[in-house]
Design a protein around this motif. Structure first.
Motif, PDB file in Angstrom:
ATOM      1  N   SER A 100       0.807  -1.070   0.015  1.00  0.00           N
ATOM      2  CA  SER A 100      -0.011   0.045  -0.254  1.00  0.00           C
ATOM      3  C   SER A 100       0.795   1.220   0.124  1.00  0.00           C
ATOM      4  O   SER A 100       1.816   1.346   0.522  1.00  0.00           O
ATOM      5  CB  SER A 100      -0.880   0.094   1.443  1.00  0.00           C
ATOM      6  N   LEU A 101       0.199   2.462  -0.595  1.00  0.00           N
ATOM      7  CA  LEU A 101       0.811   3.749  -0.502  1.00  0.00           C
ATOM      8  C   LEU A 101      -0.423   4.292   0.141  1.00  0.00           C
ATOM      9  O   LEU A 101      -1.746   4.432  -0.457  1.00  0.00           O
ATOM     10  CB  LEU A 101       0.943   4.227  -1.821  1.00  0.00           C
ATOM     11  N   VAL A 102       0.002   5.048   1.203  1.00  0.00           N
ATOM     12  CA  VAL A 102      -1.226   5.975   1.826  1.00  0.00           C
ATOM     13  C   VAL A 102      -0.570   7.143   1.964  1.00  0.00           C
ATOM     14  O   VAL A 102       0.437   7.540   2.486  1.00  0.00           O
ATOM     15  CB  VAL A 102      -1.578   5.424   3.233  1.00  0.00           C
ATOM     16  N   SER A 103      -1.499   8.244   1.565  1.00  0.00           N
ATOM     17  CA  SER A 103      -1.203   9.708   1.651  1.00  0.00           C
ATOM     18  C   SER A 103      -1.922  10.098   2.716  1.00  0.00           C
ATOM     19  O   SER A 103      -3.134   9.926   2.566  1.00  0.00           O
ATOM     20  CB  SER A 103      -1.228  10.502   0.397  1.00  0.00           C
ATOM     21  N   ILE A 104      -1.627  11.164   3.599  1.00  0.00           N
ATOM     22  CA  ILE A 104      -2.286  11.662   4.597  1.00  0.00           C
ATOM     23  C   ILE A 104      -2.219  13.123   4.853  1.00  0.00           C
ATOM     24  O   ILE A 104      -0.925  13.475   4.787  1.00  0.00           O
ATOM     25  CB  ILE A 104      -2.125  10.935   5.999  1.00  0.00           C
ATOM     26  N   GLN A 105      -3.253  13.926   5.000  1.00  0.00           N
ATOM     27  CA  GLN A 105      -3.144  15.444   5.556  1.00  0.00           C
ATOM     28  C   GLN A 105      -3.854  15.469   6.418  1.00  0.00           C
ATOM     29  O   GLN A 105      -5.261  14.946   6.612  1.00  0.00           O
ATOM     30  CB  GLN A 105      -3.499  16.257   4.331  1.00  0.00           C
ATOM     31  N   ILE A 106      -3.343  15.763   7.702  1.00  0.00           N
ATOM     32  CA  ILE A 106      -3.872  15.758   9.102  1.00  0.00           C
ATOM     33  C   ILE A 106      -3.934  17.178   9.293  1.00  0.00           C
ATOM     34  O   ILE A 106      -3.124  17.994   9.150  1.00  0.00           O
ATOM     35  CB  ILE A 106      -2.975  15.203  10.121  1.00  0.00           C
ATOM     36  N   ILE A 107      -5.429  17.599   9.994  1.00  0.00           N
ATOM     37  CA  ILE A 107      -5.787  18.894  10.138  1.00  0.00           C
ATOM     38  C   ILE A 107      -6.245  19.010  11.310  1.00  0.00           C
ATOM     39  O   ILE A 107      -7.622  18.741  11.690  1.00  0.00           O
ATOM     40  CB  ILE A 107      -6.921  19.366   9.016  1.00  0.00           C
ATOM     41  N   PRO A 108      -5.695  19.158  12.574  1.00  0.00           N
ATOM     42  CA  PRO A 108      -5.874  19.294  13.549  1.00  0.00           C
ATOM     43  C   PRO A 108      -6.680  20.636  14.021  1.00  0.00           C
ATOM     44  O   PRO A 108      -6.395  21.991  13.547  1.00  0.00           O
ATOM     45  CB  PRO A 108      -4.648  19.500  14.614  1.00  0.00           C
ATOM     46  N   LYS A 109      -7.733  20.891  14.924  1.00  0.00           N
ATOM     47  CA  LYS A 109      -8.356  21.862  15.276  1.00  0.00           C
ATOM     48  C   LYS A 109      -7.752  22.432  16.569  1.00  0.00           C
ATOM     49  O   LYS A 109      -8.038  21.647  17.489  1.00  0.00           O
ATOM     50  CB  LYS A 109      -9.854  21.601  15.587  1.00  0.00           C
ATOM     51  N   THR A 110      -7.121  23.400  16.703  1.00  0.00           N
ATOM     52  CA  THR A 110      -6.389  23.776  17.611  1.00  0.00           C
ATOM     53  C   THR A 110      -7.181  24.645  18.774  1.00  0.00           C
ATOM     54  O   THR A 110      -8.384  25.381  18.172  1.00  0.00           O
ATOM     55  CB  THR A 110      -5.187  24.778  17.323  1.00  0.00           C
ATOM     56  N   LYS A 111      -7.090  24.705  20.030  1.00  0.00           N
ATOM     57  CA  LYS A 111      -7.927  25.320  21.008  1.00  0.00           C
ATOM     58  C   LYS A 111      -8.100  26.744  20.654  1.00  0.00           C
ATOM     59  O   LYS A 111      -9.486  27.086  20.759  1.00  0.00           O
ATOM     60  CB  LYS A 111      -7.511  24.968  22.236  1.00  0.00           C
ATOM     61  N   ASN A 112      -7.026  27.495  20.233  1.00  0.00           N
ATOM     62  CA  ASN A 112      -7.249  28.924  20.158  1.00  0.00           C
ATOM     63  C   ASN A 112      -6.748  29.346  18.809  1.00  0.00           C
ATOM     64  O   ASN A 112      -6.428  30.612  18.705  1.00  0.00           O
ATOM     65  CB  ASN A 112      -6.455  29.682  21.525  1.00  0.00           C
ATOM     66  N   GLY A 113      -7.148  28.663  18.038  1.00  0.00           N
ATOM     67  CA  GLY A 113      -6.470  28.996  16.524  1.00  0.00           C
ATOM     68  C   GLY A 113      -4.814  28.830  16.358  1.00  0.00           C
ATOM     69  O   GLY A 113      -4.444  29.679  15.589  1.00  0.00           O
ATOM     70  N   GLU A 114      -4.433  28.519  17.246  1.00  0.00           N
ATOM     71  CA  GLU A 114      -2.946  28.531  17.107  1.00  0.00           C
ATOM     72  C   GLU A 114      -2.200  27.820  15.981  1.00  0.00           C
ATOM     73  O   GLU A 114      -3.185  27.149  15.180  1.00  0.00           O
ATOM     74  CB  GLU A 114      -2.175  27.640  18.312  1.00  0.00           C
ATOM     75  N   ASP A 115      -1.228  28.147  15.506  1.00  0.00           N
ATOM     76  CA  ASP A 115      -0.509  27.704  14.332  1.00  0.00           C
ATOM     77  C   ASP A 115      -0.562  25.823  14.398  1.00  0.00           C
ATOM     78  O   ASP A 115      -0.250  25.407  15.376  1.00  0.00           O
ATOM     79  CB  ASP A 115       0.987  28.136  14.251  1.00  0.00           C
ATOM     80  N   VAL A 116      -0.865  25.409  13.496  1.00  0.00           N
ATOM     81  CA  VAL A 116      -1.102  23.710  13.431  1.00  0.00           C
ATOM     82  C   VAL A 116       0.336  23.212  13.070  1.00  0.00           C
ATOM     83  O   VAL A 116       0.449  21.960  13.099  1.00  0.00           O
ATOM     84  CB  VAL A 116      -2.064  23.412  12.318  1.00  0.00           C
ATOM     85  N   ILE A 117       1.340  23.914  12.588  1.00  0.00           N
ATOM     86  CA  ILE A 117       2.622  23.342  12.227  1.00  0.00           C
ATOM     87  C   ILE A 117       3.079  22.551  13.470  1.00  0.00           C
ATOM     88  O   ILE A 117       3.637  21.514  13.131  1.00  0.00           O
ATOM     89  CB  ILE A 117       3.447  24.467  11.583  1.00  0.00           C
ATOM     90  N   PRO A 118       3.432  23.063  14.494  1.00  0.00           N
ATOM     91  CA  PRO A 118       3.840  22.129  15.717  1.00  0.00           C
ATOM     92  C   PRO A 118       3.340  20.765  15.907  1.00  0.00           C
ATOM     93  O   PRO A 118       3.612  19.508  16.065  1.00  0.00           O
ATOM     94  CB  PRO A 118       3.636  23.011  16.960  1.00  0.00           C
ATOM     95  N   TYR A 119       1.626  20.759  15.607  1.00  0.00           N
ATOM     96  CA  TYR A 119       0.904  19.503  15.438  1.00  0.00           C
ATOM     97  C   TYR A 119       1.305  18.707  14.236  1.00  0.00           C
ATOM     98  O   TYR A 119       1.494  17.492  14.644  1.00  0.00           O
ATOM     99  CB  TYR A 119      -0.513  19.986  15.408  1.00  0.00           C
ATOM    100  N   VAL A 120       1.345  19.083  13.335  1.00  0.00           N
ATOM    101  CA  VAL A 120       1.742  18.496  12.221  1.00  0.00           C
ATOM    102  C   VAL A 120       3.128  17.859  12.061  1.00  0.00           C
ATOM    103  O   VAL A 120       3.345  16.824  11.968  1.00  0.00           O
ATOM    104  CB  VAL A 120       1.818  19.190  10.749  1.00  0.00           C
ATOM    105  N   ASP A 121       4.084  18.504  12.904  1.00  0.00           N
ATOM    106  CA  ASP A 121       5.466  18.115  13.092  1.00  0.00           C
ATOM    107  C   ASP A 121       5.423  16.899  14.005  1.00  0.00           C
ATOM    108  O   ASP A 121       6.011  15.799  13.675  1.00  0.00           O
ATOM    109  CB  ASP A 121       6.138  19.164  13.823  1.00  0.00           C
ATOM    110  N   GLU A 122       4.387  17.135  15.013  1.00  0.00           N
ATOM    111  CA  GLU A 122       4.308  15.831  15.995  1.00  0.00           C
ATOM    112  C   GLU A 122       3.808  14.627  15.113  1.00  0.00           C
ATOM    113  O   GLU A 122       4.218  13.587  15.423  1.00  0.00           O
ATOM    114  CB  GLU A 122       3.297  16.211  17.087  1.00  0.00           C
ATOM    115  N   ALA A 123       2.660  14.882  14.163  1.00  0.00           N
ATOM    116  CA  ALA A 123       2.104  13.530  13.377  1.00  0.00           C
ATOM    117  C   ALA A 123       3.257  12.970  12.653  1.00  0.00           C
ATOM    118  O   ALA A 123       3.490  11.974  12.593  1.00  0.00           O
ATOM    119  CB  ALA A 123       1.025  14.244  12.666  1.00  0.00           C
TER     120      ALA A 123
END
Length: 97
Positions: A4-27
């Motif tokens: 398999s090849l699986v592509s994912i785009q993860i879009i976290p909803k942050t509490k106060n509209g913070e930048d999502v990049i640190p979340y994406v880095d964690e993913a």
């Protein structure tokens, strides 16, 4: 062999509209730590491997987003399942210099 090849785009909803990049880095760190072959692209990350193992990684990614403060998570996923074998390199070799 990878099926398999699986592509994912993860879009976290942050509490106060913070930048999502640190979340994406964690993913992406979860993908990296899994040892699976992957490539990061501007809008998604593609993994190559066993479909069941990849689904487990995606589950961990979503759980981690909640653990670090996301209220919810959208995961947009594209899947190529090919029991005879799937390879990022094979699919893109004609486009590489």
């Amino acid at each position: 062999m990878s099926d398999s090849l699986v592509s994912i785009q993860i879009i976290p909803k942050t509490k106060n509209g913070e930048d999502v990049i640190p979340y994406v880095d964690e993913a992406i760190a979860i993908i990296h730590d899994s040892g699976i072959k992957y490539e990061v692209h501007p809008l998604e990350t593609t993994m190559e491997g066993n479909l069941t193992a990849i689904f487990s990684i995606i589950e961990k990614m979503n759980q981690r987003m909640i653990e670090i403060g996301s209220r919810n998570v959208i995961s947009q996923v594209k899947i190529l399942y090919q029991p005879s074998g799937a390879s990022m390199d094979k699919l893109t070799e004609k486009y590489r210099p």
